[in-house]
Scaffold this motif. Structure first.
Motif, PDB file in Angstrom:
ATOM      1  N   SER A   4       0.837  -1.196   0.000  1.00  0.00           N
ATOM      2  CA  SER A   4       0.000   0.000   0.000  1.00  0.00           C
ATOM      3  C   SER A   4       0.879   1.254   0.000  1.00  0.00           C
ATOM      4  O   SER A   4       2.077   1.193   0.256  1.00  0.00           O
ATOM      5  CB  SER A   4      -0.937  -0.002   1.204  1.00  0.00           C
ATOM      6  OG  SER A   4      -0.208   0.043   2.402  1.00  0.00           O
ATOM      7  N   GLN A   6       0.398   5.910   0.417  1.00  0.00           N
ATOM      8  CA  GLN A   6      -0.461   7.004   0.854  1.00  0.00           C
ATOM      9  C   GLN A   6      -1.063   7.705  -0.357  1.00  0.00           C
ATOM     10  O   GLN A   6      -0.354   8.092  -1.275  1.00  0.00           O
ATOM     11  CB  GLN A   6       0.336   8.012   1.693  1.00  0.00           C
ATOM     12  CG  GLN A   6      -0.490   9.163   2.232  1.00  0.00           C
ATOM     13  CD  GLN A   6      -1.532   8.739   3.250  1.00  0.00           C
ATOM     14  OE1 GLN A   6      -1.374   7.739   3.944  1.00  0.00           O
ATOM     15  NE2 GLN A   6      -2.606   9.495   3.338  1.00  0.00           N
ATOM     16  N   GLU A  19      -5.602   8.230   2.841  1.00  0.00           N
ATOM     17  CA  GLU A  19      -5.491   6.892   3.419  1.00  0.00           C
ATOM     18  C   GLU A  19      -4.501   6.031   2.643  1.00  0.00           C
ATOM     19  O   GLU A  19      -4.067   6.382   1.558  1.00  0.00           O
ATOM     20  CB  GLU A  19      -6.861   6.217   3.480  1.00  0.00           C
ATOM     21  CG  GLU A  19      -7.488   5.941   2.129  1.00  0.00           C
ATOM     22  CD  GLU A  19      -8.877   5.334   2.256  1.00  0.00           C
ATOM     23  OE1 GLU A  19      -8.961   4.159   2.677  1.00  0.00           O
ATOM     24  OE2 GLU A  19      -9.860   6.016   1.946  1.00  0.00           O
ATOM     25  N   GLN A  20      -4.205   4.884   3.230  1.00  0.00           N
ATOM     26  CA  GLN A  20      -3.362   3.894   2.586  1.00  0.00           C
ATOM     27  C   GLN A  20      -4.220   3.134   1.571  1.00  0.00           C
ATOM     28  O   GLN A  20      -5.322   2.701   1.885  1.00  0.00           O
ATOM     29  CB  GLN A  20      -2.784   2.916   3.614  1.00  0.00           C
ATOM     30  CG  GLN A  20      -1.783   3.539   4.561  1.00  0.00           C
ATOM     31  CD  GLN A  20      -0.489   3.882   3.853  1.00  0.00           C
ATOM     32  OE1 GLN A  20       0.091   3.068   3.146  1.00  0.00           O
ATOM     33  NE2 GLN A  20      -0.031   5.111   4.032  1.00  0.00           N
ATOM     34  N   ALA A  56      -6.585  -0.216   1.013  1.00  0.00           N
ATOM     35  CA  ALA A  56      -5.768  -1.288   1.580  1.00  0.00           C
ATOM     36  C   ALA A  56      -6.652  -2.393   2.140  1.00  0.00           C
ATOM     37  O   ALA A  56      -6.238  -3.548   2.212  1.00  0.00           O
ATOM     38  CB  ALA A  56      -4.842  -0.735   2.658  1.00  0.00           C
ATOM     39  N   GLY A  76       3.873   7.639  -2.579  1.00  0.00           N
ATOM     40  CA  GLY A  76       2.485   8.063  -2.543  1.00  0.00           C
ATOM     41  C   GLY A  76       2.059   8.864  -3.752  1.00  0.00           C
ATOM     42  O   GLY A  76       2.820   9.079  -4.691  1.00  0.00           O
TER      43      GLY A  76
END
Length: 135
Positions: A4, A6, A19-20, A56, A76
């Motif tokens: 995962s 960001q 979020e992830q 995730a 990310g």
């Protein structure tokens, strides 16, 4: 299970997502692209379209964006949208208004370059309308 990273989706009004996630499909100006963890650094403009986020936890979320740009780094992705809303919250009247304004921009264009750009934006909006709204 995929790694995962960001992801943040930001509009001028608010932060929609932070979020992830496992992956994000974004409507880049040169075509759709899938962003995953450790993606090569790139910055791209965003055309009107749907952003699909796989969290995730394995859930899928969809958001409508109306332009902007994405900054992608290995750790990310941040998508700064001119305007964004969850697909479930899309306002049919707002989309219809945007399409009408785009039609007026095409009609009011003073030169070929401006007309071409306005026609392209109108095409993107009508394609978006067909993809997310029932007939």
């Amino acid at each position: 299970m995929a790694d995962s990273f960001q992801f943040e989706l930001v509009s001028p009004e608010r932060l929609l997502v932070s979020e992830q996630v496992e992956s994000v499909v974004i409507p880049g100006a040169e075509g759709e692209m899938t962003v995953m963890a450790y993606h090569a650094p790139v910055m791209t403009t965003i055309k009107p379209g749907v952003v699909t986020v796989k969290t995730a936890a394995g859930q899928q979320e969809r958001y409508v964006v109306f332009g902007g740009f994405a900054d992608i780094v290995p750790a990310g992705c941040t998508l700064l949208a001119e305007s964004a809303v969850a697909v479930g919250d899309i306002d049919r009247a707002d989309l219809t208004r945007r399409i009408q304004e785009a039609r007026e921009d095409v009609a009011d264009a003073k030169d070929d370059q401006t007309r071409s750009k306005a026609e392209q934006f109108l095409s993107q909006l009508t394609t978006l309308e067909g993809a997310i709204l029932p007939a």
